[in-house]
Write an enzyme that holds these catalytic residues in place. Structure first.
Site, PDB file in Angstrom:
ATOM      1  N   ASP A  35       0.814  -1.223   0.000  1.00 20.61           N
ATOM      2  CA  ASP A  35       0.000   0.000   0.000  1.00 20.61           C
ATOM      3  C   ASP A  35       0.846   1.272   0.000  1.00 20.61           C
ATOM      4  O   ASP A  35       0.634   2.173  -0.812  1.00 20.61           O
ATOM      5  CB  ASP A  35      -1.012   0.003   1.152  1.00 20.61           C
ATOM      6  CG  ASP A  35      -0.381  -0.172   2.529  1.00 20.61           C
ATOM      7  OD1 ASP A  35       0.828  -0.506   2.617  1.00 20.61           O
ATOM      8  OD2 ASP A  35      -1.107   0.004   3.527  1.00 20.61           O
ATOM      9  N   GLY A 119      -6.759  -7.248  18.357  1.00 20.18           N
ATOM     10  CA  GLY A 119      -5.418  -7.770  18.137  1.00 20.18           C
ATOM     11  C   GLY A 119      -5.323  -8.865  17.096  1.00 20.18           C
ATOM     12  O   GLY A 119      -4.285  -9.494  16.948  1.00 20.18           O
ATOM     13  N   GLY A 121      -5.919  -8.287  13.841  1.00 19.00           N
ATOM     14  CA  GLY A 121      -5.581  -7.703  12.548  1.00 19.00           C
ATOM     15  C   GLY A 121      -6.766  -7.533  11.617  1.00 19.00           C
ATOM     16  O   GLY A 121      -6.601  -7.503  10.407  1.00 19.00           O
ATOM     17  N   GLU A 157      -7.162   8.847  11.732  1.00 19.69           N
ATOM     18  CA  GLU A 157      -6.213   7.946  12.388  1.00 19.69           C
ATOM     19  C   GLU A 157      -4.784   8.461  12.261  1.00 19.69           C
ATOM     20  O   GLU A 157      -3.997   8.381  13.190  1.00 19.69           O
ATOM     21  CB  GLU A 157      -6.338   6.535  11.808  1.00 19.69           C
ATOM     22  CG  GLU A 157      -5.545   5.518  12.593  1.00 19.69           C
ATOM     23  CD  GLU A 157      -6.089   4.099  12.483  1.00 19.69           C
ATOM     24  OE1 GLU A 157      -5.333   3.178  12.816  1.00 19.69           O
ATOM     25  OE2 GLU A 157      -7.250   3.917  12.071  1.00 19.69           O
ATOM     26  N   ASP A 169      -7.479  -0.162   4.972  1.00 17.77           N
ATOM     27  CA  ASP A 169      -8.436  -0.631   5.972  1.00 17.77           C
ATOM     28  C   ASP A 169      -9.761   0.107   5.871  1.00 17.77           C
ATOM     29  O   ASP A 169     -10.833  -0.494   5.868  1.00 17.77           O
ATOM     30  CB  ASP A 169      -7.852  -0.451   7.383  1.00 17.77           C
ATOM     31  CG  ASP A 169      -6.625  -1.308   7.614  1.00 17.77           C
ATOM     32  OD1 ASP A 169      -6.351  -2.195   6.772  1.00 17.77           O
ATOM     33  OD2 ASP A 169      -5.935  -1.099   8.623  1.00 17.77           O
TER      34      ASP A 169
END
Length: 385
Positions: A35, A119, A121, A157, A169
Site C-alpha cells: 500500500d 489484536g 488484525g 487515524e 483498511d
C-alpha cells in the site's frame, strides 16, 4: 454484540435512536506492505463488525458509549481535546476531520459495540472510524461522498490518533461487497470487485497470540528501505515514482548497485504486486487452487525477502502445507506475529483447527484462537425491523 443489544442500550440511556449503522472489519487476502509503495491490495470486508446507534443529542453535550468496555465519554463537539480513553480518539478524530472540512457537527449521542476480535488484525479502528463517519454524514445530511468519507477516516487515524496507516483498511470497511474481494489501486484509488464466492471453502484465521513490539519500528525501516531502492533507480536513470513502477528485469539489471537487503525488500514488493494481480485473475477464473498457491508464495516472500515473519507464524503456515483440505495460507498484516489467513475446506475446519491448536500448544505453549470469516458488504445504514 447484536443490533438489538445496541438499540436497547441506547434507548435506556438516550431514548429511541434515529439511526443504526453497521461497519465491518476486514481481512487482507493478499498484498502486504504494497500500500505505501502505491501498489495493489486485495482486502475484503468480513462479518466481524461494529454496530452504532445514533441520534441528535437531547442536551448540548455529545455522548460516546463504548458498550463492550462499558465506558462513556461526554464532550462538547465544538471544543474537545484528545482523550485519555484511547478508543474515543478514533471517533473524536472523525469529528475533527469533519470540522476541518468545514462541516458543522451538532451534539449527538452514540452507543456502539461489536464482535471484531482485538489484536487479530481485522482493523476494528477503521470500522469505528468509518461507521461513525457514515453515521454522522447521514444523521446531519452532510452530503459527503463515500470516497471522501474513507479519506477523512484515514486522516483521523493519521493526524488525531497518530497512527500512520495506509488507506486500505478504511477503504475495505466502506466499499466491501458481499462475496467479493476488492482490488484497490493504492495510487489512483481505483477499485474493482472479484468474485470470492468460495462455496465449500472458508477463510479461516489462526491468531498466533504473538505480537512483537518490533512491528512499528521495523515497519518504518521497511518503508525507508523501499524509498532507498526507488531513489537508487531514479539515480540510475529509471523513470519510477515508487516501486509500483519498477519491474523485476529492472531490479535485476541494477542488482550489483543495490545493498543486498534493500534489493530483497524491493524484489518482494514488485513480486507481491504481481501476486495480487495473479490472485485476482485466479478468482475471476474460479481457480481457488492457484489463488491458494499465491498465498503460500506471499508467505515465502515475507519470510525470506521482506523478513517480517516470526517462528510462530512460520510454524502455523508450514503445518498446513501438506494438508489437502488447505489450499493456501500466509501471515496477514504488518508482520512479526498476528494472524495467519487460510483457505480451508469447510468440512475439515474443525479437525484441522483442533490438530493445529494441539501441535501449536506443544511447540510454543500458546493457545490458538480460531476465527471463521465470511465476506460481507461494507459500512451501511441498517434497516429498522
Amino acid at each position: 454484540m447484536n443490533k438489538q443489544t445496541i438499540q436497547t442500550e441506547f434507548e435506556t440511556r438516550y431514548g429511541k435512536p434515529t439511526l443504526l449503522v453497521r461497519s465491518p472489519g476486514r481481512v487482507n487476502l493478499i498484498g502486504e506492505h504494497t500500500d505505501y509503495n502505491l501498489g495493489f491490495v486485495l482486502p475484503a470486508a468480513v462479518d466481524k463488525e461494529i454496530i452504532f446507534a445514533l441520534s441528535p443529542s437531547s442536551d448540548k453535550q455529545s455522548h460516546f458509549h463504548a458498550l463492550d468496555l462499558n465506558e462513556t465519554l461526554d464532550f462538547d463537539t465544538q471544543n474537545f481535546q484528545k482523550s485519555e480513553k484511547t478508543w474515543a480518539n478514533y471517533g473524536l478524530g472523525v469529528i475533527d476531520q469533519l470540522q476541518q472540512l468545514g462541516h458543522q457537527v451538532p451534539a449527538f449521542s452514540c452507543v456502539f459495540g461489536g464482535n471484531i476480535p482485538q489484536g487479530a488484525g481485522m482493523s476494528s479502528s477503521a470500522a469505528l472510524e468509518c461507521g461513525l463517519a457514515v453515521g454522522l454524514n447521514e444523521l446531519f445530511n452532510l452530503g459527503i461522498d463515500r470516497v471522501d468519507l474513507v479519506k477523512l477516516s484515514q486522516k483521523a487515524e493519521n493526524e488525531f490518533v497518530g497512527m500512520n496507516c495506509g488507506i486500505m483498511d478504511q477503504f475495505a470497511s466502506v466499499f466491501g461487497k458481499d462475496r467479493h474481494a476488492l482490488k484497490l489501486d493504492c495510487r489512483s484509488l481505483e477499485y474493482e470487485y472479484y468474485p470470492a464466492d468460495i462455496s465449500e471453502y472458508k477463510l479461516v484465521l489462526f491468531n498466533s497470540a504473538v505480537k512483537h513490539s518490533l512491528v512499528d519500528s521495523e515497519y518504518n525501516v521497511r518503508r525507508s528501505q523501499c524509498e532507498e531502492g526507488v531513489a537508487l533507480l531514479q539515480k540510475l536513470g529509471e523513470n519510477v515514482a515508487s516501486l509500483r513502477d519498477a519491474t523485476l528485469p529492472m531490479l535485476e539489471k541494477y542488482q550489483s548497485h543495490f545493498d543486498e537487503v534493500v534489493y530483497h525488500r524491493c524484489a518482494y514488493i514488485v513480486k507481491e504486486n504481481q501476486r495480487v494481480l495473479d490472485a485476482c485473475q485466479a478468482l475471476a477464473n474460479q481457480d481457488l487452487a492457484t489463488f491458494g498457491q499465491k498465498l503460500y508464495e506471499s508467505q515465502h516472500g515475507m519470510q525470506y525477502e521482506y523478513e517480517i515473519t516470526v517462528p510462530e507464524t512460520e510454524f502455523l503456515v508450514d503445518q498446513t502445507r501438506d494438508e489437502p483440505a488447505v489450499l493456501g495460507g500466509r501471515q496477514m498484516g504488518g508482520g512479526f506475529g498476528g494472524c495467519i489467513i487460510n483457505l480451508i475446506e469447510e468440512a475439515e475446519i474443525d479437525r484441522i483447527a483442533n490438530q493445529l491448536a494441539q501441535t501449536y500448544k506443544e511447540k510454543f505453549n500458546l493457545d490458538l484462537e480460531v476465527y471463521i470469516a465470511d465476506i460481507v458488504n461494507g459500512t451501511e445504514i441498517m434497516i429498522d425491523d
